[in-house]
Scaffold this active site. Sequence first.
Site, PDB file in Angstrom:
ATOM      1  N   PRO A  83       0.461  -1.449  -0.146  1.00  0.00           N
ATOM      2  CA  PRO A  83       0.265   0.228  -0.303  1.00  0.00           C
ATOM      3  C   PRO A  83       0.914   1.329   0.112  1.00  0.00           C
ATOM      4  O   PRO A  83       1.042   1.391   0.757  1.00  0.00           O
ATOM      5  CB  PRO A  83      -0.479   0.033   1.533  1.00  0.00           C
ATOM      6  N   CYS A  84       0.449   1.788  -0.438  1.00  0.00           N
ATOM      7  CA  CYS A  84       0.962   3.664  -0.828  1.00  0.00           C
ATOM      8  C   CYS A  84       0.890   4.531   0.032  1.00  0.00           C
ATOM      9  O   CYS A  84       1.125   5.568   0.239  1.00  0.00           O
ATOM     10  CB  CYS A  84       1.239   3.891  -2.374  1.00  0.00           C
ATOM     11  N   GLN A  85      -0.400   4.488   0.311  1.00  0.00           N
ATOM     12  CA  GLN A  85      -0.914   5.431   1.213  1.00  0.00           C
ATOM     13  C   GLN A  85      -0.089   5.950   2.405  1.00  0.00           C
ATOM     14  O   GLN A  85       0.417   6.915   2.653  1.00  0.00           O
ATOM     15  CB  GLN A  85      -2.343   5.492   2.479  1.00  0.00           C
ATOM     16  N   SER A  88       2.776   8.213   0.164  1.00  0.00           N
ATOM     17  CA  SER A  88       2.284   8.836  -0.657  1.00  0.00           C
ATOM     18  C   SER A  88       2.563  10.271  -0.468  1.00  0.00           C
ATOM     19  O   SER A  88       2.130  10.646   0.784  1.00  0.00           O
ATOM     20  CB  SER A  88       0.772   8.736  -1.781  1.00  0.00           C
TER      21      SER A  88
END
Length: 296
Positions: A83-85, A88
Site C-alpha cells: 500500500p502506497c498511502q 504517498s
Amino acid sequence: MRQNMNLTHFSLCSGIGGIDLAFEWAGFETVAQCEMDEYASKVLAKNFKGVKNFGDIRAITVESLQDSGIKPGTVTVLSGGIPCQPYSLAGKGKGDADSRDLWEEYMRVSKLIKPKWCIVENTYGLYSRVNQRYFRRILDGFAEMGYTTSWGIWGACNVGAPHKRERVFIIARKIPDTASKRCNTDAIQRRKFTQSRRAPNERRIQTCRVQPERICCGISDTVGIGKEKGRKKPNEFERYCWWQVEPDVGRVANGVSARMDRLRCLGNAVVPQQVYPIAKAIAEIEQSLVGAAANE
C-alpha cells in the site's frame, strides 16, 4: 504463452494483477496471489483462473502455504505492490506509523517463502520522504535476509504512456554467500532516458545484473497527433506533448456498473509495461543459469 514452467511468481498486495500480467508476459507461471479487496479479487479470479488468492497478507502462515503446495525456496519471484498511502506525497506520510503499512508483513512472508528474487513497487514518496528513511528501511531489511538489492525510479511515460506515474521499483536477489559475494551494492550510476519525451529524464539506478537500460524497451512516441493535411509528421511540441499529471476523471457515469470500484482499482494498479523489463531480465538470468548448469 509461458516459456518456462520452472519460472514461478507469487504476488502480494496483488491489486488487479498488473505485476502478475507483466511476469506472465515474460514467461512466468502465477502460482499464488494475495489480495483482500473484494472487487479486485473478482478481477483476479476472472483473469487468473484457478490461481490461489490468500486474501489478507496477515493471515499467510507456514501451514496455509503448505496446504497450497508452496514450499520454501521453490518460488522464483515474490512481488509486492505494498500500500502506497503511508508513503504517498498526497497523504500525511506517516510511513511505518500508519496502520496500512504492510512492509513488515511483506518481509515476514518473504522469510516463509524464501524466493530467489523479491520485487517491491511503490509511489515515489517511498523514496523521498523523511530523508529516505522508509526507503532505506526496505534496503536494510533485504540485506538482513541475505539479498542484494537494485532499484530504480521510472514512470509510465518511460514506456509510452502520456503521463508520468512515477514508481519506485526495488529488486532484491538472494545471494548464497553474502559474506564473500556482493553485487556492487554501493555502485550508483546516473542514466538518462532521452528517448521518452522532450526533456531527458534522469533517474538513479543501482547497478546489478538487471540492466537499467532495459526499462526503455517498448517506448513509443505519441501516435495520431499533428497529422493535418499537408503535414507528414507532428512537430516537436506536438510529438512530445503529454500530461504533467493524470487528468481528472469524472465520477458521474450513469449506467457504468461498479464505476467507483473500477476507478479505485485502476488508480492503485501497476502499469504492466513498467514491470515487464524487470520480469524479462530476471527470466533471462534464470534461464541462462539453467543453461550454464546443463553445460557443466
